[in-house]
Design a protein around this motif. Structure first.
Motif, PDB file in Angstrom:
ATOM      1  N   ALA B  60    -100.125 -16.911 -22.640  1.00 53.48           N
ATOM      2  CA  ALA B  60     -98.886 -17.116 -23.626  1.00 53.48           C
ATOM      3  C   ALA B  60     -97.585 -16.324 -23.160  1.00 53.48           C
ATOM      4  O   ALA B  60     -96.339 -16.913 -23.204  1.00 53.48           O
ATOM      5  CB  ALA B  60     -99.294 -16.533 -24.853  1.00 53.48           C
ATOM      6  N   ARG B  61     -97.661 -15.306 -22.588  1.00 52.63           N
ATOM      7  CA  ARG B  61     -96.683 -14.526 -21.730  1.00 52.63           C
ATOM      8  C   ARG B  61     -95.792 -15.508 -20.829  1.00 52.63           C
ATOM      9  O   ARG B  61     -94.752 -15.622 -20.725  1.00 52.63           O
ATOM     10  CB  ARG B  61     -96.982 -13.378 -21.482  1.00 52.63           C
ATOM     11  N   ALA B  62     -96.883 -16.013 -19.859  1.00 46.74           N
ATOM     12  CA  ALA B  62     -96.426 -17.034 -18.740  1.00 46.74           C
ATOM     13  C   ALA B  62     -95.667 -18.192 -19.394  1.00 46.74           C
ATOM     14  O   ALA B  62     -94.393 -18.356 -18.878  1.00 46.74           O
ATOM     15  CB  ALA B  62     -97.509 -17.202 -17.890  1.00 46.74           C
ATOM     16  N   ALA B  63     -96.096 -18.806 -20.170  1.00 46.55           N
ATOM     17  CA  ALA B  63     -95.437 -19.847 -20.909  1.00 46.55           C
ATOM     18  C   ALA B  63     -94.021 -19.489 -21.462  1.00 46.55           C
ATOM     19  O   ALA B  63     -92.997 -20.215 -21.317  1.00 46.55           O
ATOM     20  CB  ALA B  63     -96.224 -20.615 -21.899  1.00 46.55           C
ATOM     21  N   ALA B  64     -94.099 -18.404 -22.116  1.00 44.48           N
ATOM     22  CA  ALA B  64     -92.732 -17.866 -22.698  1.00 44.48           C
ATOM     23  C   ALA B  64     -91.738 -17.678 -21.469  1.00 44.48           C
ATOM     24  O   ALA B  64     -90.705 -18.071 -21.608  1.00 44.48           O
ATOM     25  CB  ALA B  64     -92.736 -16.689 -23.818  1.00 44.48           C
ATOM     26  N   GLY B  65     -92.289 -16.865 -20.431  1.00 46.44           N
ATOM     27  CA  GLY B  65     -91.325 -16.729 -19.377  1.00 46.44           C
ATOM     28  C   GLY B  65     -90.708 -17.926 -18.631  1.00 46.44           C
ATOM     29  O   GLY B  65     -89.692 -17.948 -18.235  1.00 46.44           O
ATOM     30  N   LEU B  66     -91.705 -19.129 -18.760  1.00 45.61           N
ATOM     31  CA  LEU B  66     -91.350 -20.292 -18.110  1.00 45.61           C
ATOM     32  C   LEU B  66     -90.312 -21.116 -19.057  1.00 45.61           C
ATOM     33  O   LEU B  66     -90.042 -22.337 -18.905  1.00 45.61           O
ATOM     34  CB  LEU B  66     -92.461 -21.025 -17.707  1.00 45.61           C
ATOM     35  N   GLY B  67     -90.066 -20.576 -20.459  1.00 48.22           N
ATOM     36  CA  GLY B  67     -89.012 -21.122 -21.309  1.00 48.22           C
ATOM     37  C   GLY B  67     -89.581 -21.866 -22.484  1.00 48.22           C
ATOM     38  O   GLY B  67     -88.714 -22.233 -23.355  1.00 48.22           O
ATOM     39  N   ALA B  68     -90.831 -21.782 -22.443  1.00 50.22           N
ATOM     40  CA  ALA B  68     -91.532 -22.368 -23.478  1.00 50.22           C
ATOM     41  C   ALA B  68     -91.209 -21.878 -25.011  1.00 50.22           C
ATOM     42  O   ALA B  68     -91.375 -20.605 -24.987  1.00 50.22           O
ATOM     43  CB  ALA B  68     -92.804 -22.802 -23.484  1.00 50.22           C
ATOM     44  N   ARG B  69     -91.168 -22.523 -26.061  1.00 48.61           N
ATOM     45  CA  ARG B  69     -91.480 -21.797 -27.394  1.00 48.61           C
ATOM     46  C   ARG B  69     -92.999 -21.942 -27.416  1.00 48.61           C
ATOM     47  O   ARG B  69     -93.686 -22.893 -27.400  1.00 48.61           O
ATOM     48  CB  ARG B  69     -90.856 -22.723 -28.353  1.00 48.61           C
ATOM     49  N   ASP B  81     -99.221  -7.712 -29.534  1.00 47.87           N
ATOM     50  CA  ASP B  81     -98.515  -8.921 -29.615  1.00 47.87           C
ATOM     51  C   ASP B  81     -97.539  -8.981 -28.271  1.00 47.87           C
ATOM     52  O   ASP B  81     -96.494  -8.443 -28.378  1.00 47.87           O
ATOM     53  CB  ASP B  81     -97.918  -9.274 -30.993  1.00 47.87           C
ATOM     54  N   PRO B  82     -97.666 -10.270 -27.576  1.00 47.16           N
ATOM     55  CA  PRO B  82     -96.761 -10.426 -26.613  1.00 47.16           C
ATOM     56  C   PRO B  82     -95.250 -10.677 -27.286  1.00 47.16           C
ATOM     57  O   PRO B  82     -95.056 -11.380 -28.347  1.00 47.16           O
ATOM     58  CB  PRO B  82     -97.103 -11.582 -25.832  1.00 47.16           C
ATOM     59  N   GLN B  83     -94.135 -10.165 -26.495  1.00 46.00           N
ATOM     60  CA  GLN B  83     -92.711 -10.221 -26.871  1.00 46.00           C
ATOM     61  C   GLN B  83     -92.522 -11.864 -26.645  1.00 46.00           C
ATOM     62  O   GLN B  83     -92.951 -12.505 -25.913  1.00 46.00           O
ATOM     63  CB  GLN B  83     -91.798  -9.291 -26.083  1.00 46.00           C
ATOM     64  N   GLY B  84     -91.599 -12.059 -27.715  1.00 45.15           N
ATOM     65  CA  GLY B  84     -90.777 -13.388 -27.801  1.00 45.15           C
ATOM     66  C   GLY B  84     -92.091 -14.767 -28.098  1.00 45.15           C
ATOM     67  O   GLY B  84     -91.795 -15.795 -27.624  1.00 45.15           O
ATOM     68  N   VAL B  85     -93.030 -14.384 -28.530  1.00 44.25           N
ATOM     69  CA  VAL B  85     -93.890 -15.355 -28.889  1.00 44.25           C
ATOM     70  C   VAL B  85     -94.513 -15.431 -30.443  1.00 44.25           C
ATOM     71  O   VAL B  85     -94.360 -13.991 -30.822  1.00 44.25           O
ATOM     72  CB  VAL B  85     -95.099 -14.952 -27.971  1.00 44.25           C
ATOM     73  N   ASP B  86     -94.504 -16.478 -30.963  1.00 47.48           N
ATOM     74  CA  ASP B  86     -95.021 -16.438 -32.452  1.00 47.48           C
ATOM     75  C   ASP B  86     -96.483 -16.146 -32.398  1.00 47.48           C
ATOM     76  O   ASP B  86     -97.231 -16.950 -31.882  1.00 47.48           O
ATOM     77  CB  ASP B  86     -94.723 -17.723 -33.052  1.00 47.48           C
ATOM     78  N   VAL B  87     -96.836 -15.109 -33.172  1.00 50.53           N
ATOM     79  CA  VAL B  87     -98.379 -14.523 -33.149  1.00 50.53           C
ATOM     80  C   VAL B  87     -98.945 -14.920 -34.453  1.00 50.53           C
ATOM     81  O   VAL B  87     -98.517 -14.511 -35.432  1.00 50.53           O
ATOM     82  CB  VAL B  87     -98.622 -13.336 -32.543  1.00 50.53           C
ATOM     83  N   VAL B  88     -99.989 -15.443 -34.388  1.00 48.32           N
ATOM     84  CA  VAL B  88    -100.908 -15.805 -35.636  1.00 48.32           C
ATOM     85  C   VAL B  88    -102.242 -15.289 -35.610  1.00 48.32           C
ATOM     86  O   VAL B  88    -102.864 -15.362 -34.386  1.00 48.32           O
ATOM     87  CB  VAL B  88    -101.140 -17.352 -35.993  1.00 48.32           C
ATOM     88  N   HIS B  89    -102.613 -14.182 -36.303  1.00 49.55           N
ATOM     89  CA  HIS B  89    -103.751 -13.500 -36.410  1.00 49.55           C
ATOM     90  C   HIS B  89    -104.900 -13.960 -37.180  1.00 49.55           C
ATOM     91  O   HIS B  89    -104.615 -14.137 -38.267  1.00 49.55           O
ATOM     92  CB  HIS B  89    -103.723 -11.969 -36.517  1.00 49.55           C
TER      93      HIS B  89
END
Lengths: 244, 244
Positions: B60-69, B81-89
């Motif tokens: 999830a972190r890597a995908a966000a780092g590469l620009g993805a939502r 929770d990783p930053q910049g990621v929508d997290v559903v628990h």
């Protein structure tokens, strides 16, 4: 000479007394179990329970703070090892039982761990696969750690304290458990989900002894721990006085 | 006018191209599942597995780092929770399945969670008690999240990536799983205890695609995640180029 002797005696008396006021468990060994146990199903799956270990770890800290030598036998928890306490890490109920046996004798034994009542009859050596069958897990009873220590004929701790985590009929189950396990005291609490006890920082307990049942007010787990260990120290003190 | 128009076009081209070199997943939605699921047996007990969520969270972190939502659907883990990621628990496999369905469509879906294959047939409302009987737990199969999404007829993600955590015959199981689940890629790894993969920070994986199987060297879970998401970006880029 008499004056000097009295002075020495007075000093001898006053020093331990002063020490005992603040550290009433000095010279005592307190054994505490804490946390859940994990019972493996196969190399990746296991049966667990929702115990966080917060109450058991708090009791270990409180006992150490009151001067005891403390052994904490803990299942897998996300808590740091308390300082000044000997910590033994285990995973299964069987490992916890063996660790308790190895660390006896103790003056006080507190069984705060949520030990799995059952384990799988046979742990699979490879990861179980889905198949068309409706699977079921055969379970066998785990050793009853509290019951075994409560009923020890020799080397039984002076004070054996069990926990009863119940979701219904808390008072009745606690009284029944105290007798059936051979425990001196049972600390009973309601762990049904709405109470937030499992994982939470506060606890509302009922202390059941041979001749009383007290409902304590909602307290932090640290406060429950300190009260319980202060009561344990009083109990041991009375026992020592009665034996003189 | 032609010069000005060319200049504008060049700017329009160069800006996204430059951006895509560093952020090749910009404008893409990546859905990732991570962690274990917990399947309740009764109010205090549950079936769990040893997934730490480290690999899924790293993806999830890597995908966000590469620009993805990024939407991360995670079971109970001890990770932030990783930053910049929508997290559903979520807790159970059924909850995870519903959260995945609610968060489609996605360009890439990565199923890194260790979803429980089974849940108990009926969760007890009160804590189960010991009795003289030899107890057994009846289990029913959980929804197959990867298989369901892999075989979607409409709204299927462009790239569906599954994980195969195996303790034996890793290569064979991965190829079989890729086909049976309708996945594009399978990331297979050996999670038997000596490898230390579950809970550890490194991972040795085999990437199985429709026409190749690559054994990657031992890498940190962050490196596995970055490589995998870079490969996903290349795959999507080729798809976009082919569609032009």
């Amino acid at each position: 000479i008499i004056v000097a002797a009295n002075k020495i005696l007075a000093e001898r008396r006053s020093t331990p007394v002063a020490r005992l006021i603040k550290r009433p468990l000095l010279g005592r060994h307190v054994l505490v179990t804490s946390g859940p146990t994990h019972e493996p199903i196969d190399p990746v799956r296991y049966i667990a329970n929702r115990s966080s270990g917060k109450q058991g770890h708090a009791i270990a800290r409180a006992a150490a703070g009151l001067g005891a030598r403390v052994t904490l036998v803990t299942g897998p928890v996300a808590l740091p090892d308390p300082q000044g306490v000997d910590v033994v890490h285990v995973e299964t109920a069987q490992e916890m039982f063996r660790a308790v046996e190895r660390n006896l004798p103790a003056d006080v034994a507190v069984f705060a761990a949520a030990v799995a009542d059952w384990r799988t009859a046979a742990e699979a050596q490879q990861k179980l696969k889905k198949s068309g069958d409706k699977p079921s897990l055969d379970l066998v009873e785990n050793p009853d750690i509290l019951g075994n220590v409560g009923k020890l004929r020799s080397g039984r701790p002076l004070l054996v304290i069990g926990f009863a985590a119940e979701t219904a009929n808390v008072a009745g189950e606690a009284a029944r458990k105290r007798k059936s396990k051979g425990a001196d005291w049972i600390v009973a609490n309601d762990v049904s989900a709405p109470t937030g006890t499992f994982g939470g920082d506060s606890n509302t307990v009922r202390l059941v002894t041979a001749d009383s049942a007290e409902d304590w007010p909602p307290l932090s787990k640290d406060e429950v721990a300190l009260r319980l260990m202060q009561r344990a120290a009083e109990h041991l003190g009375r026992g020592a006085a009665a034996a003189e």
